[in-house]
Motif scaffolding. Structure first.
Motif, PDB file in Angstrom:
ATOM      1  N   ALA A 122     -15.004  64.852   6.596  1.00  0.00           N
ATOM      2  CA  ALA A 122     -14.749  63.728   6.694  1.00  0.00           C
ATOM      3  C   ALA A 122     -15.043  63.135   8.307  1.00  0.00           C
TER       4      ALA A 122
ATOM      5  N   LEU B 253     -16.175  60.543  10.318  1.00  0.00           N
ATOM      6  CA  LEU B 253     -15.873  59.166  10.287  1.00  0.00           C
ATOM      7  C   LEU B 253     -17.053  58.278  11.123  1.00  0.00           C
TER       8      LEU B 253
ATOM      9  N   VAL C 129      -8.689  49.105   5.992  1.00  0.00           N
ATOM     10  CA  VAL C 129      -8.219  50.487   5.606  1.00  0.00           C
ATOM     11  C   VAL C 129      -8.323  50.639   4.307  1.00  0.00           C
TER      12      VAL C 129
ATOM     13  N   SER D  77      -7.764  58.444   7.320  1.00  0.00           N
ATOM     14  CA  SER D  77      -8.652  57.178   7.665  1.00  0.00           C
ATOM     15  C   SER D  77      -7.638  56.223   8.371  1.00  0.00           C
ATOM     16  N   ASP D  78      -6.246  56.197   7.802  1.00  0.00           N
ATOM     17  CA  ASP D  78      -5.481  55.292   8.215  1.00  0.00           C
ATOM     18  C   ASP D  78      -5.148  55.492   9.410  1.00  0.00           C
TER      19      ASP D  78
ATOM     20  N   SER E 230      -7.616  54.845  12.030  1.00  0.00           N
ATOM     21  CA  SER E 230      -7.989  53.362  12.099  1.00  0.00           C
ATOM     22  C   SER E 230      -7.057  52.612  12.986  1.00  0.00           C
TER      23      SER E 230
ATOM     24  N   GLY F 299     -12.167  53.860  -1.398  1.00  0.00           N
ATOM     25  CA  GLY F 299     -11.866  52.949  -0.220  1.00  0.00           C
ATOM     26  C   GLY F 299     -12.927  51.716  -0.532  1.00  0.00           C
TER      27      GLY F 299
ATOM     28  N   LEU G 164     -13.557  51.907   8.664  1.00  0.00           N
ATOM     29  CA  LEU G 164     -13.889  53.086   9.365  1.00  0.00           C
ATOM     30  C   LEU G 164     -14.478  53.948   8.183  1.00  0.00           C
TER      31      LEU G 164
ATOM     32  N   SER H  58     -15.734  57.287   5.961  1.00  0.00           N
ATOM     33  CA  SER H  58     -15.484  58.669   5.950  1.00  0.00           C
ATOM     34  C   SER H  58     -16.586  59.303   5.159  1.00  0.00           C
TER      35      SER H  58
ATOM     36  N   HIS I 271     -17.982  57.919   1.715  1.00  0.00           N
ATOM     37  CA  HIS I 271     -19.287  56.957   1.520  1.00  0.00           C
ATOM     38  C   HIS I 271     -20.556  57.462   1.049  1.00  0.00           C
TER      39      HIS I 271
ATOM     40  N   THR J 240      -7.156  66.339   4.625  1.00  0.00           N
ATOM     41  CA  THR J 240      -7.736  66.412   6.161  1.00  0.00           C
ATOM     42  C   THR J 240      -7.016  66.961   7.219  1.00  0.00           C
TER      43      THR J 240
END
Length: 232
Positions: A15, A17, A39, A47-48, A51, A76, A95, A97, A100, A208
């Protein structure tokens, strides 16, 4: 906590970012209005949390409001798409992670080009993935979990995010390396996964570090392993 290695595969930092942003066309006037941070995952996920921290700090730094807007979807994708469809002036961000690049490899089509449609601003953070159980679980170690999985094929369950996410890949890698058949259970976020773990509806949680460390400190979960060569 010491990192745990399974077989010959070392723990890995997951993860990673990246804050992706469309390049400003008029940098000298940036930012000129309210900024928006999209987000793509549920509240409480890594991620939240990251962010929202970034949005608050950026608002303080630039003197402009930074609105966090949730566009929840598998991987996402909707949040990334929202940035791509926004004016390329740097006021819309997301963002990115570890999922992607996974999506780019696994899906036949995406509503954006995962490379050309984003401008990378900075590496924001990196943290490990944590494998944990409820604090009252009879499972005391990773080897204990794998032994139980071998003794009861197809009956030990673990939480994951979207199909193909880093969390899912780690769980399936453990199955391959250990010769087990633990069953992945998809969740839309860390909070529902934690609720099912504490309620005894799943056996283990893979999440995470940002989502797990607070629960560890609160005594709700017990970490069995994490994908890091360093102590946390």
């Amino acid at each position: 906590m010491k990192a745990v290695q399974l077989g010959k595969f070392p723990g890995f930092v997951a993860a990673v970012l990246l804050a992706a942003i469309a390049f400003p066309s008029a940098a000298q006037n940036f930012p000129s209005r309210t900024m928006r941070f999209y987000v793509g995952f549920t509240p409480g996920t890594g991620s939240d949390l990251v962010s929202r921290l970034l949005a608050r700090k950026m608002g303080e730094r630039f003197g402009q409001p930074v609105i966090v807007e949730q566009k929840i979807s598998s991987g996402g994708v909707l949040a990334s798409e929202a940035v791509v469809k926004s004016p390329p002036d740097g006021h819309s961000m997301v963002l990115l992670s570890g999922i992607h690049p996974v999506l780019a490899a696994m899906r036949k089509s995406l509503p954006y080009d995962p490379v050309r449609d984003f401008g990378t601003v900075s590496l924001v953070s990196s943290y490990p993935i944590v494998i944990s159980v409820a604090s009252d679980s009879p499972v005391k170690s990773l080897s204990d979990l794998l032994a139980r999985a071998k003794a009861a094929p197809g009956r030990i369950t673990y939480s994951m995010g979207s199909t193909g996410s880093m969390l899912h890949l780690l769980g399936e890698w453990m199955n391959i390396e250990a010769g087990t058949t633990m069953v992945p259970v998809p969740f839309k976020g860390s909070s529902p996964a934690l609720m099912d773990l504490l309620g005894g509806r799943i056996d283990a949680m893979i999440d995470t570090g940002t989502a797990s460390f607070g629960q560890m400190r609160a005594g709700k979960i017990r970490a069995l392993a994490l994908s890091s060569a360093a102590r946390y």
